[in-house]
Design a protein around this motif. Structure first.
Motif, short mmCIF file in Angstrom:
data_model
loop_
_atom_site.label_atom_id
_atom_site.label_comp_id
_atom_site.label_asym_id
_atom_site.label_seq_id
_atom_site.Cartn_x
_atom_site.Cartn_y
_atom_site.Cartn_z
N LEU A 172 -6.10 4.62 -11.16
CA LEU A 172 -6.58 4.24 -9.83
C LEU A 172 -7.32 2.90 -9.87
N ALA A 173 -8.08 2.68 -10.92
CA ALA A 173 -8.83 1.42 -11.02
C ALA A 173 -7.88 0.23 -11.09
N ARG A 174 -6.77 0.38 -11.82
CA ARG A 174 -5.80 -0.73 -11.92
C ARG A 174 -5.15 -1.03 -10.57
N LYS A 175 -5.13 -0.06 -9.71
CA LYS A 175 -4.56 -0.27 -8.37
C LYS A 175 -5.60 -0.73 -7.36
N HIS A 207 0.84 -1.21 0.00
CA HIS A 207 0.00 0.00 0.00
C HIS A 207 0.87 1.25 0.00
N HIS A 208 1.84 1.29 0.88
CA HIS A 208 2.68 2.47 0.97
C HIS A 208 3.71 2.54 -0.16
N GLY A 209 4.15 1.40 -0.65
CA GLY A 209 5.15 1.40 -1.70
C GLY A 209 4.58 1.54 -3.10
N ARG A 210 3.42 0.89 -3.36
CA ARG A 210 2.83 0.91 -4.70
C ARG A 210 1.48 1.62 -4.75
N GLY A 211 0.95 1.99 -3.60
CA GLY A 211 -0.34 2.67 -3.57
C GLY A 211 -1.52 1.76 -3.86
N ALA A 271 -5.15 7.68 -2.73
CA ALA A 271 -5.60 7.92 -4.10
C ALA A 271 -5.33 9.37 -4.51
N ARG A 272 -5.53 10.31 -3.62
CA ARG A 272 -5.26 11.71 -3.93
C ARG A 272 -3.77 11.93 -4.20
N GLU A 273 -2.95 11.29 -3.41
CA GLU A 273 -1.51 11.44 -3.62
C GLU A 273 -1.10 10.88 -4.98
N LEU A 274 -1.66 9.75 -5.37
CA LEU A 274 -1.34 9.15 -6.67
C LEU A 274 -1.76 10.07 -7.81
N VAL A 275 -2.96 10.64 -7.72
CA VAL A 275 -3.44 11.53 -8.77
C VAL A 275 -2.59 12.79 -8.84
N ALA A 276 -2.20 13.32 -7.69
CA ALA A 276 -1.38 14.54 -7.69
C ALA A 276 -0.05 14.30 -8.39
#
Length: 264
Positions: free
Chosen positions: A231-234, A164-168, A204-209
């Motif tokens: 996000l869906a793939r994750k 979770h923390h490494g790959r989101g 999710a917000r961090e990934l999008v940013a």
């Protein structure tokens, strides 16, 4: 002066049929070749016969692999496959009894666990692939669980934390990965429950940013599909993914009215 060399150190027991050079135990280095092999003719005048069956003129020293020095190296290395010798060092070829299946299973598991935690299912699959009997595998795996070398619950918790923390990855993707590794459903539920909805949304917000800048210059709908698809793939739910992406686009001044109402 004719030099004689004791070959006992190069022989491994009584001579036998097909032993090749090993069948000439204690034959001197220089001798009459007819004493070893009657098919070898007598040496011509002025020649000295050596133990390798070659006739050389007096004063000529043997060189290369055919000389006595090269022959001694070959003898030390052991007979080749062409001579009927054994080149493999397997236990069966040495005449040793096969290893106990439990001992084999224990060694395999310890090697696989070195530096990398694994689930019981992963180890069981590895033992089956190596044709370890089921009874021996079960004995070793159960013992490893007793002493804590196998702990699927701890494995699942560490997996969730790391991925979770490494790959989101979201809970759904994490649960899917743990299922492929053979973790029990109850242990999976307990592990993914470490993540709540708020934490998932924050990730999710961090990934999008991080990806938002790379989509600049694309039209609005394409940006939505690309970011929400990531996000869906994750493993993030569609509703959460659309909400997070729309908010990110709004903060950049995009008009998001009606955007994503039909999904992506």
């Amino acid at each position: 002066m004719t030099r004689r060399t004791d070959w006992a150190e190069y022989t491994s027991g009584p001579a036998g049929p097909g032993d090749g050079a090993y069948g000439v135990a204690a034959v001197p280095y220089e001798t009459d070749p007819q004493a070893v092999d009657p098919s070898v003719g007598p040496a011509e005048d002025g020649e000295v016969c050596h133990g390798d069956g070659e006739a050389r003129h007096g004063g000529e020293r043997g060189r290369g692999g055919g000389g006595p020095r090269g022959r001694r190296r070959r003898e030390r290395a052991g007979p080749s496959a062409e001579d009927g010798g054994v080149t493999s060092s397997s236990r069966a070829e040495k005449g040793e009894p096969p290893r106990d299946p439990v001992e084999q299973a224990r060694a395999i598991c310890l090697r696989l666990l070195t530096g990398t935690p694994r689930t019981r299912r992963q180890l069981a699959d590895a033992l089956r692939k190596r044709e370890i009997p089921d009874e021996a595998a079960e004995e070793v795996l159960s013992r490893f669980e007793e002493v804590g070398l196998i702990n699927d619950g701890a494995f699942a918790e560490a997996w969730v934390e790391s991925r979770h923390h490494g790959r989101g990855l979201a809970r759904r993707a994490l649960a899917r990965e743990l299922r492929t590794k053979g973790v029990d459903a109850t242990l999976i539920d307990a592990a993914v429950s470490q993540l709540d909805t708020e934490q998932e949304e924050e990730t999710a917000r961090e990934l999008v940013a991080r990806k938002l800048r790379a989509t600049r210059g694309l039209d609005r709908d394409k940006r939505l599909r690309r970011l929400a698809g990531m996000l869906a793939r994750k493993g993030y739910p569609e509703g959460l993914a659309l909400r997070v992406v729309r908010q990110a686009l709004e903060e950049e001044g995009e008009d998001t009215e009606g955007l994503g109402d039909e999904g992506f």
